[in-house]
Structure formats: C-alpha cells, structure tokens
Design a protein around this motif. Sequence first.
Motif, short mmCIF file in Angstrom:
data_model
loop_
_atom_site.label_atom_id
_atom_site.label_comp_id
_atom_site.label_asym_id
_atom_site.label_seq_id
_atom_site.Cartn_x
_atom_site.Cartn_y
_atom_site.Cartn_z
N ASP A 60 36.78 33.74 57.19
CA ASP A 60 36.02 34.48 56.18
C ASP A 60 36.30 33.98 54.77
N GLY A 61 36.55 32.66 54.65
CA GLY A 61 36.76 32.07 53.35
C GLY A 61 38.13 32.29 52.76
N GLU A 62 39.06 32.85 53.51
CA GLU A 62 40.40 33.14 52.99
C GLU A 62 41.47 32.57 53.92
N ASP A 63 42.64 32.27 53.33
CA ASP A 63 43.79 31.78 54.09
C ASP A 63 44.78 32.90 54.35
N GLY A 64 45.34 32.90 55.55
CA GLY A 64 46.45 33.78 55.88
C GLY A 64 47.63 32.94 56.33
N LEU A 65 48.80 33.19 55.77
CA LEU A 65 49.97 32.35 56.04
C LEU A 65 50.53 32.61 57.43
N LEU A 66 50.71 31.53 58.21
CA LEU A 66 51.33 31.61 59.53
C LEU A 66 52.77 31.14 59.54
N TRP A 67 53.07 30.10 58.74
CA TRP A 67 54.39 29.45 58.83
C TRP A 67 54.59 28.62 57.59
N GLN A 68 55.87 28.45 57.14
CA GLN A 68 56.14 27.57 56.00
C GLN A 68 57.59 27.10 56.02
#
Length: 644
Positions: free
Chosen positions: A572-580
């Motif tokens: 939906d045009g947005e990023d959600g953080l999974l891992w860093q």
Amino acid sequence: MHPIHLFLGRFVAVDGATSDQEAGSGAEPPRETTGVLQSPVLEHSEWSCLRLVYQITGSGSLEVLKRTNGESFDKPLWSSQEPSDSWVISSMDLQNSTEPYRVVIEGKPGPTAGSSVATFEIHISPGYCLECDFEESHLCGYSNQWNANVNWYVGGGGVQLLLNNIPNDHTYNNKTGHFMYVDSVYAETFKEVAKLVTPMTTVPMSGCLSFQYQRSEERGNLFSVFTRDRLGQYQELWRAGQENQDDWGETVGEWIPVQLDLKAPYSIQVVFEVVFNSQRGGRVALDDISFSPDFCSTDTEPTFDPSTANCDFESGFCHYIQDEILGSSWRRVSVKPNIFRNGDHTTGAGSFLLAHSRLGPRSGYVSRLVGPTLPGNMKYCLRFYFSLRGFNQTDQALAVYLLQQQSGGKEKIWTQGEKSRGIWIAADVTFQTSQPAKVVFVSTCRSFWDCGSVALDDISLSFGDCSLSSPLPGHCDFEAGLCGYIQDKLSDAGDWEWRRGNTPTSYTGPRGDHTTGLGYYLYMEASPMLPSQNVRLLSRPLRGTRGPQCLRFFYHMYGSGTGQLRVHIHKDGEDGLLWQRSGEQSIAWLRAQVEYQCDRQHQIVFEATRGSSVRSDIAIDDIILEGGPCPGKQMITFENTTRS
C-alpha cells in the motif's frame, strides 16, 4: 476423481512481436508478452496425469505451474523452450494432494517476428503418466524413436496386420482394441533397433511397473526394458530371458505379463527396445502398461532417503564416523563472528569440521570421515563445502573416495583442484555405484611444512546428476541474474551491483559469494556514494497469505565504516520494518531469518545504507522465501486493515 478434458476449439495462442514493431530505427523495443491460462480449483486425493498439446513457433517458452493457496510462489511442474513444426504432447504427473490447487499455464513468445506459443488441448485424468492401454489417439504421450527400417506401430482397431498371428489386444481381448507392435519384415541391417519411449517422469516415484507382451515364433530378436535419464544414460531393468523360451512355442498368441520394480527418484523415461538381427527376427507386441506405488516384491528394499547423508555438523557428526586407525581425527569446532577469521558455512556462527596437522603430535597424518552406506544401482549428487589454509600440495589436502562394501574396492571420485583462499568453496560430485558403498572424506599430510588446515561443512546428498539441479521457487542465489528482483529507481541513490570475487575496496566486502565461493552476489559499492545514501532492491509482487512466511538470506557486513542493512515489507505504498543490522558484523557471511504474515499483495525490500567511510560495502546472497514458520522465530504480522 472425474477426468477433466479441455478441448480449446481451434487453439489458444499468444503471439510475439510483429515485423512492424521491429522495423525502423529508434523504435521502442517490444514489451514481453505473457499469456496465462488458469484451471478451476482442483482437489485430487489420488495421483493424476496432465497432458498438454502445444506448439512453440519461432522462439518462446511454455511453463506449467501449480498454484496453492497459502504459497507466495507457484511450483514449476514442467517447462519447454524447444520450437516445433507440429503439435507436441507433453505429460506431467500431479501427485495426490490434500490441499486444493490450480494449474497455471504461462506462454511467452520470443521477440522475433512470427514467434508464438499455442495450446490445443489440456487433459487431466486419474492415474500415472507412465500408464497406457494405447486406446486413445494421443497414445498417452508415448513416442517412437524413428528408425528408417523398423519402428513401433499401432496395431488392432479391426485392421488386419501383414502376417499377423496376434488375434486380440489385451485390454478388451478382441480385434477392435489397440496395442503397439514392431515387426522385423523391413529390417535391412544387422542389429536394427526399435524404441518406444514413455513420457519423462516429472516427480520422484517408485513402485511396480507392469506390462503385457507377445512374441511371434521367430526368435531372432532381443526385447529389453531400460530407463533413460535426462542426459541420455541408460540402465537396464529387464530382458526377455532364456528361462522363458521353452514356454513361447506353447503360448504363441497369448499375452505374457511382466512386473518390474522401478525406482525413479529423478526424471527418467522407460524405453521398450527391440533389436532384430534379420528380416526373420519376428514380431513383438506390447499392451496395458500400468504402475502401482507398491513394489512388486515384498523383498524389495524401500526407497533410500539420501538426506540421511546430509550433515551441517551443528549438533554433532550426524551419521558420519571417524576412522582413527592412524591416530588423527576431524575435530568439530566453531568460530564466533569476528573480523579476522571465517566462521562456518551454515550460519557464519555455527560448527564445522577441521583437520589441522600443526596441533597434532605427528609430522604427518591421514584423517578419514566415513559416511553412511548408500544403496547400489543409483546415481547420486554429492555437494559439500571446504576451505583450505596453508597447504602447499593441495591435491592431497582433501579427496573423496567411494568405498565398495562387497568387494572392498576404493575409487577416488573427487580431489581438490584449486586453492580456496581461506573461503568456503562448493564441490559438486556426480557418481554412480553398482553395489552398496560409502563416501569417505580423506585429508592427507606427509610433512609438517606441506600441511595446513582443512575445513569441511554442509554435506548434502541427493539423487540424480548434479548438472540437472534447478533452483526452487522463492530461492535466489544470483548465479544467473536477479531472479525477478528489481532495482528501486525512484527512492534510492544507486543500484545494487552484481559481482563475483572481491569488491574493489580493500578491507571491506566479501572475498567470494556464499553459494559456491566462486559465484555471484549483490552488494552496495560505497565508494561513489555519500554517507547515509542508500540502495534498494525490490522483490516481484508476492501474493498475500493467511499463514506464516519464512524469509532467509545471507548478508555480509565487513568494514570499519559499515552502515546499515534493513529488510522491509512494502505494501500500500508504505514500508514496514522486518529486520535490521548496523555497523561491522563479521568477515564471514551470516545467516538471517525473519518470519512474517501478510494477507495482501506485497514486496520484500532490501535496503543498504552507506556508512561513514568507503569501507562500507554491504552484500546479500542466497535469498529463500518459503511458506511456513521459521524455527524459533517470533512472527511479525501485517494484517489488512480497512478504514470506516
């Protein structure tokens, strides 16, 4: 299950570029065209066979896939890029499944003018693709390997054959049924050969192959049954032997049943072969080929599971044992992530085996690691990873032998051919043994000055030829390109670069890839970038699922100025953080895994950010996305939300 038969009228085709599109300078290149056919939902509790009548004209490709709810990737069942001048029949087995699924057929014509991909008929019926009574016009996809003089023909159907002593077919026991036959009447040379070939199996299978055959009174022929793999290598299953010939004179005109145990863990064709030595070699007829998943004989050993020979040494030696006759052994060691010494291949922080002469009491040694017993009459693919340090004579550093169980013979099947530069290198070995045998890893040191350390990890064994292995859906090792991943051209400052070997800047980046040590990986080259600038890599759009998904990949973050690596889910045009991860991590490739759930279409994004200096190269390799949970990981959920 009722048969599903789709007759497509004339045919369904997808055409490639036209000559108008290709003509003229400055014209835009034609965009890739894909035609997609999707079946209704199928629920097959029993084994079934899909037959497809198709034609590829010019250039192009046709692929058949299995689409299951809860899986982000389709499973390939079959594919072809071979053009033909006429319609072609292809067969593929559909294993019994408790999960509903759809069959998806994708056609992609090539870019040249006149190219097209067409399908004419799709037929799904119960049973195995090997089975055939030859009553249908498609002959179950069986093919005659053309010979100028002797060939297999369709017999029966009320048509009287020349000099025919075969009154009835076996299926219906009358003259209107059909069978296959070959006759020596047109043989002109010594050893004329006729071959009838089944469709290529597409899934592993084992059990009992049955058929009926007849021979005429003449004995000038040799009737045999072989398997033939994708590389054209034959293995004999059965031959009409001397022990039955006394009965033939009394049973002329009667069908003789044959049952053979068949083990086909990799793709094979069954070949029915008749060899004639003259025009008076007689005739052979064949009918009612069937298959059962149960072996013909209760004495037949069950199909061997090659994964019993797999070992990553994380929890011990698995089914491998030490041979310490000469007083030297392989030691299981582990190295924590650091910037000086490489870790294991499995995770970068786990365990591996080490044979190291300089810590031993002797000036020379031989270390042997012996694997489990492997059944004979089978082709195997052995893969393992090794790393050498300090050896002057690499041909003795590591070798692999096959130890025959019955004869006690020993055969060398692999030896080290190049120095590994202290990195993990993959070795693939295809071998075949006629009797039960064991694989033995041997490291030899003749003197203190010639020896160094030998590391061994991630041994795996599978059936078939190593050269025929193909990547699984959702797996990407970057050996042949980007696997459908795309560069984000809109919101980053550069591109991920495709590379093998060292990165250009010293004291940063990997010295080789994770997959083979000599292959390709993707990395961010920090030199032309400014601090805090980033590069982004996007997966192709993935279907949403209600179940968990497990993402695994390997990353390399070595360098004093290393920045940050993030993995996002984009929807939906947005990023959600999974891992860093941030900062320098290790000189080794490290494994990461993250479990998530997303019920709508999304993309996975790999984002690398440059750090404070040029020693900030970040690399990724061996991305795997699979349905199901990751062991020992907490799931991150991205549910569909609606606004009121």
